[in-house]
Design an enzyme around this catalytic site. Structure first.
Site, PDB file in Angstrom:
ATOM      1  N   HIS A 105       0.851  -1.201   0.000  1.00  0.00           N
ATOM      2  CA  HIS A 105       0.000   0.000   0.000  1.00  0.00           C
ATOM      3  C   HIS A 105       0.879   1.239   0.000  1.00  0.00           C
ATOM      4  O   HIS A 105       2.026   1.201   0.464  1.00  0.00           O
ATOM      5  CB  HIS A 105      -0.904   0.007   1.239  1.00  0.00           C
ATOM      6  CG  HIS A 105      -1.857  -1.141   1.265  1.00  0.00           C
ATOM      7  ND1 HIS A 105      -3.053  -1.131   0.600  1.00  0.00           N
ATOM      8  CD2 HIS A 105      -1.762  -2.363   1.844  1.00  0.00           C
ATOM      9  CE1 HIS A 105      -3.670  -2.284   0.786  1.00  0.00           C
ATOM     10  NE2 HIS A 105      -2.906  -3.056   1.536  1.00  0.00           N
ATOM     11  N   GLY A 160       9.395 -22.708   7.620  1.00  0.00           N
ATOM     12  CA  GLY A 160       8.067 -22.372   8.128  1.00  0.00           C
ATOM     13  C   GLY A 160       7.964 -20.982   8.716  1.00  0.00           C
ATOM     14  O   GLY A 160       8.871 -20.494   9.386  1.00  0.00           O
TER      15      GLY A 160
END
Length: 184
Positions: free
Chosen positions: A111, A138
């Protein structure tokens, strides 16, 4: 808006074409994420419908989430473990034999920094490239615009904000090169 999105220019996600694409992806993901473990062929068919391209002998464990799916291009023997997220507002290019640990997140979406632009609902997206033979541990997060070189390992929980070269171990927040890997 899709052309602007894929070109890395400001765009608005509330667009008729993007809404249709997202709705289709949500429907396919819902079916995929609710499929049974014995439905491997059905899952592969759904992934081939969802992704822009998916190489042979690839596997994605549900649940899996993305924005559109069609901007994800994964090579052969791609593996994504449980609960991965790929926000594919721009292209995500994944090479052959890439392994994603559980809860790996790949973001192309971002953004504007200025609040006035965010109030007007402008968004941006930058492509992500992950070359062949990469393992991402992970919980790692790959940020917009990042390029990860072939043969690299990204440590679990890392936040990758910048390009990472080939054949290295990189980890941390922000992710940084720890050492070169022996390629023999």
């Amino acid at each position: 808006m899709r052309e602007h999105m894929l070109a890395g220019k400001p765009y608005k996600a509330k667009d008729a074409e993007l809404d249709r694409m997202h709705a289709k992806a949500l429907k396919v993901m819902h079916t995929f994420n609710n499929s049974g473990p014995e439905e491997r062929n059905k899952r592969m068919s759904l992934l081939n419908e969802l992704f822009g391209a998916l190489g042979a002998n690839s596997e994605v464990n549900p649940p899996f989430y993305c924005d559109y799916g069609v901007h994800i291009y994964a090579g052969e023997k791609f593996f994504a473990n449980y609960d991965c997220v790929i926000l594919d507002c721009n292209e995500v290019r994944i090479g052959d034999r890439v392994l994603l640990g559980p809860k790996v997140q790949i973001y192309t979406a971002t953004h504007p920094l200025h609040p006035a632009e965010r109030r007007e609902e402008w968004e941006l997206a930058h492509p992500v490239t992950i070359e062949d033979d990469v393992w991402i541990g992970g919980g790692a997060i790959i940020c917009p615009g990042v390029h990860i070189g072939a043969g690299t390992t990204i440590g679990a929980g890392s936040i990758v904000t910048r390009d990472i070269p080939a054949n290295v171990l990189a980890a941390g927040n922000p992710c940084r090169v720890i050492r070169k890997l022996n390629t023999d």
